[in-house]
Write an enzyme that holds these catalytic residues in place. Structure first.
Site, PDB file in Angstrom:
ATOM      1  N   PRO A   1      42.001  48.638  40.572  1.00  8.80           N
ATOM      2  CA  PRO A   1      41.193  49.858  40.493  1.00  8.80           C
ATOM      3  C   PRO A   1      39.771  49.607  40.034  1.00  8.80           C
ATOM      4  O   PRO A   1      38.935  50.513  40.083  1.00  8.80           O
ATOM      5  CB  PRO A   1      41.954  50.709  39.458  1.00  8.80           C
TER       6      PRO A   1
ATOM      7  N   GLY B   1      38.984  42.941  46.241  1.00 10.36           N
ATOM      8  CA  GLY B   1      38.126  41.952  46.863  1.00 10.36           C
ATOM      9  C   GLY B   1      38.877  40.624  46.927  1.00 10.36           C
ATOM     10  O   GLY B   1      40.112  40.587  46.887  1.00 10.36           O
ATOM     11  N   ASP B   2      38.121  39.523  46.963  1.00  9.63           N
ATOM     12  CA  ASP B   2      38.756  38.211  47.070  1.00  9.63           C
ATOM     13  C   ASP B   2      39.288  37.695  45.737  1.00  9.63           C
ATOM     14  O   ASP B   2      40.007  36.691  45.695  1.00  9.63           O
ATOM     15  CB  ASP B   2      37.754  37.201  47.647  1.00  9.63           C
ATOM     16  N   GLY B   3      38.967  38.386  44.643  1.00  6.65           N
ATOM     17  CA  GLY B   3      39.370  37.905  43.329  1.00  6.65           C
ATOM     18  C   GLY B   3      40.870  37.940  43.092  1.00  6.65           C
ATOM     19  O   GLY B   3      41.442  37.009  42.512  1.00  6.65           O
TER      20      GLY B   3
ATOM     21  N   GLU C   1      43.644  34.974  42.259  1.00  5.83           N
ATOM     22  CA  GLU C   1      44.542  34.993  41.111  1.00  5.83           C
ATOM     23  C   GLU C   1      45.995  34.805  41.536  1.00  5.83           C
ATOM     24  O   GLU C   1      46.760  34.077  40.886  1.00  5.83           O
ATOM     25  CB  GLU C   1      44.388  36.313  40.347  1.00  5.83           C
TER      26      GLU C   1
ATOM     27  N   GLY D   1      37.061  45.642  47.994  1.00  7.77           N
ATOM     28  CA  GLY D   1      36.099  45.050  47.075  1.00  7.77           C
ATOM     29  C   GLY D   1      34.767  44.818  47.746  1.00  7.77           C
ATOM     30  O   GLY D   1      34.549  45.191  48.897  1.00  7.77           O
TER      31      GLY D   1
ATOM     32  N   ARG E   1      26.348  45.023  42.600  1.00  9.40           N
ATOM     33  CA  ARG E   1      27.601  45.341  43.284  1.00  9.40           C
ATOM     34  C   ARG E   1      27.550  46.697  43.987  1.00  9.40           C
ATOM     35  O   ARG E   1      28.280  46.924  44.954  1.00  9.40           O
ATOM     36  CB  ARG E   1      28.776  45.306  42.300  1.00  9.40           C
TER      37      ARG E   1
ATOM     38  N   ASP F   1      35.588  30.213  44.830  1.00 11.25           N
ATOM     39  CA  ASP F   1      36.130  31.463  45.385  1.00 11.25           C
ATOM     40  C   ASP F   1      35.406  32.681  44.826  1.00 11.25           C
ATOM     41  O   ASP F   1      36.006  33.741  44.574  1.00 11.25           O
ATOM     42  CB  ASP F   1      37.622  31.583  45.117  1.00 11.25           C
ATOM     43  N   GLY F   2      34.094  32.544  44.609  1.00  5.96           N
ATOM     44  CA  GLY F   2      33.303  33.656  44.110  1.00  5.96           C
ATOM     45  C   GLY F   2      33.361  33.849  42.611  1.00  5.96           C
ATOM     46  O   GLY F   2      32.720  34.756  42.086  1.00  5.96           O
TER      47      GLY F   2
END
Length: 498
Positions: free
Chosen positions: A141, A198-200, A204, A230, A294, A465-466
């Site tokens: 979220p 997003g890609d985060g 993980e 994201g 962002r 990875d950002g």
């Protein structure tokens, strides 16, 4: 999409095996299994003016005929009263699809024939893709502009429900929560972990799976997918072909299990799995130094990249690389050879035995002596060092057009020295115009491992990875086909290649 012969193309209403292609559902209506679409013939459509209820018209069709692409069919079933019910994703716009339903009573109730026809429709709609996937949904979220939960309920959940997917939804509550969830996941209960983020969160999840005692088995067994919610949605762009939440949900429903290389990054005493990219220099700074932007969405990457190109900053480092394909001609040849192979219609990898952890590091860690045969070469005028595992990094940034999901390589870009401002701007435009690969000042190789040691800088940006990691040396090596994703093609990215 089902391939067909020339005769199929001429006659889209041919019978399919022993099941009649056409199902009569009323005096003036029928449902027909065409080559690529479900053909709905219904005189009542004239009265409703089509109403957009059954998808797009076939070329040359009358107003009484509509078609629903098989890819858009989500589910079909028969009811006890002889009704045939079909759920499908209807395009509201170029970027939004919504579930809709058509239903018809059989002209002459025949449950066996109707059920066989429905099964054939589902076979054409899903092909080699698994139906009714069991999905662990992780909703972030806080990602992007903070709309993840709203996007999930409005655009994604209805598609999954219409496709009869089995869902277990959980909100991530803090940084690293995806690692915790994946580390304790019951891998026999789920087919997919779908990240509304997003890609985060995918980063993980893969690292959580990688921490398990049965890491190799978990990474193989559970596919990881992204539903774009994201500011960075590279995983969805590459495998779903879109950064639209609803279209990505449809792509996940129909997705084919596809092997994906992961890379181990060692830095200090840490080992991290990377699925997307590693960068030092302009791309790392572009990503990590624009966190305050962002609100711009993916446009912040383009803006940040352009600003730093114009500044002409250099990022000196000593670099050693294990090169597999050392020039653009070789890279192009291997890409075309691999991408021209037939799609993989099933997962033909052997599931690793229970208790099998991550693969050992063939080249050691950053703390070990330089591997035999490697040579550290000074790059005192380095403008950018960018190694990528996927093709798209953002919607307009196809940095790695020769990337392949399972070739055992990272694609590596190096730009030496500073660029004049006009050339810097043309370099940025070339990325959007799919001409970046051919620029003479861009060095493009495929590598299986490397070591990089930043120098002559007190501090700076390194991105994995950002995510920002300490500004210190690191080493990377690729693990071929270690992970699993869902893709539309089954064997390549949804990007324009070389």
């Amino acid at each position: 999409m089902t391939s067909g012969t020339a005769e199929d193309a001429i006659d889209p209403f041919r019978d399919v095996q022993d099941v009649p292609a056409t199902l009569a559902v009323g005096r003036n209506a029928s449902l027909t299994l065409g080559t690529d679409a479900l053909i709905v013939l219904d005189a009542a459509l004239i009265e409703s003016k089509g109403a957009g209820c059954c998808g797009l018209s076939l070329p040359g069709s009358t107003k009484t005929t509509r078609s629903i692409p098989f890819f858009s069919v989500l589910w079909a079933e028969t009811a006890d009263d002889g009704e045939v019910i079909i759920h499908y994703a209807h395009p509201i716009s170029k970027t939004v699809a919504r579930p809709q339903i058509i239903s018809y009573k059989l002209d002459k109730p025949d449950s066996d024939q109707a059920e066989a026809w429905v099964e054939k429709l589902l076979e054409k709609a899903y092909g080699a893709s698994q139906r009714q996937k069991r999905i662990k949904v992780l909703v972030n979220p806080f990602g992007g502009q903070g709309h993840g939960q709203k996007l999930y309920h409005k655009h994604i959940a209805p598609i999954f429900a219409a496709a009869r997917c089995e869902l277990d939804v959980e909100m991530t509550k803090h940084n690293g929560h995806g690692v915790e969830i994946a580390q304790s996941l019951d891998i026999d209960r789920y087919d997919v972990v779908a990240c509304c983020s997003g890609d985060g969160i995918p980063h993980e999840v893969w690292n959580g799976l990688g921490k398990r005692e049965d890491a190799a088995r978990a990474l193989n067994k559970v596919a990881v997918a992204q539903l774009p919610c994201g500011s960075g949605n590279a995983l969805s762009l590459n495998f779903n072909g879109t950064d639209s939440p609803s279209l990505a949900a449809l792509a996940v429903v129909k997705g084919l299990r596809t092997p994906l290389d992961l890379a181990s990054v060692t830095q200090g005493d840490r080992r991290v799995l990377s699925f997307l990219s590693q960068s030092a220099g302009i791309v790392a700074e572009t990503d990590l130094a624009t966190e305050n932007l962002r609100w711009m969405g993916s446009a912040r990457f383009t803006y940040g990249f352009l600003v730093r190109l114009i500044k002409q900053t250099v990022y000196p480092a000593d670099i050693a690389v294990k090169v597999e394909y050392d020039n653009k001609a070789a890279v192009r040849n291997v890409y075309r050879a691999e991408s021209s192979k037939p799609p993989r219609t099933y997962d033909d990898r052997t599931l690793p035995p229970a208790g099998t952890g991550l693969p050992p590091l063939r080249h050691g860690t950053i703390n070990d002596p330089l591997p035999e045969g490697w040579e550290l070469i000074p790059h005192d005028q380095l403008g950018n060092f960018y190694a990528g595992n996927l093709a798209y990094m953002s919607p307009d940034a196809n940095f790695f057009p020769a990337a392949l999901p399972g070739d055992g390589c990272l694609d590596l870009i190096r730009i030496q020295g500073t660029l004049p401002r006009v050339k810097a701007i043309s370099t940025l435009l070339a990325i959007e115009q799919h001409k970046f690969f051919d620029l003479p000042h861009v060095d493009y190789q495929k590598v299986s491992a490397y070591r990089i040691i930043p120098k002559n800088q007190k501090d700076g940006y390194i991105s994995i990875d950002g995510e920002r990691v300490p500004f210190e040396p690191f080493q990377v090596e690729v693990h071929k086909e270690l992970a699993t994703v869902l893709s539309k093609s089954g064997h390549k990215f949804e990007a324009k290649g070389v």
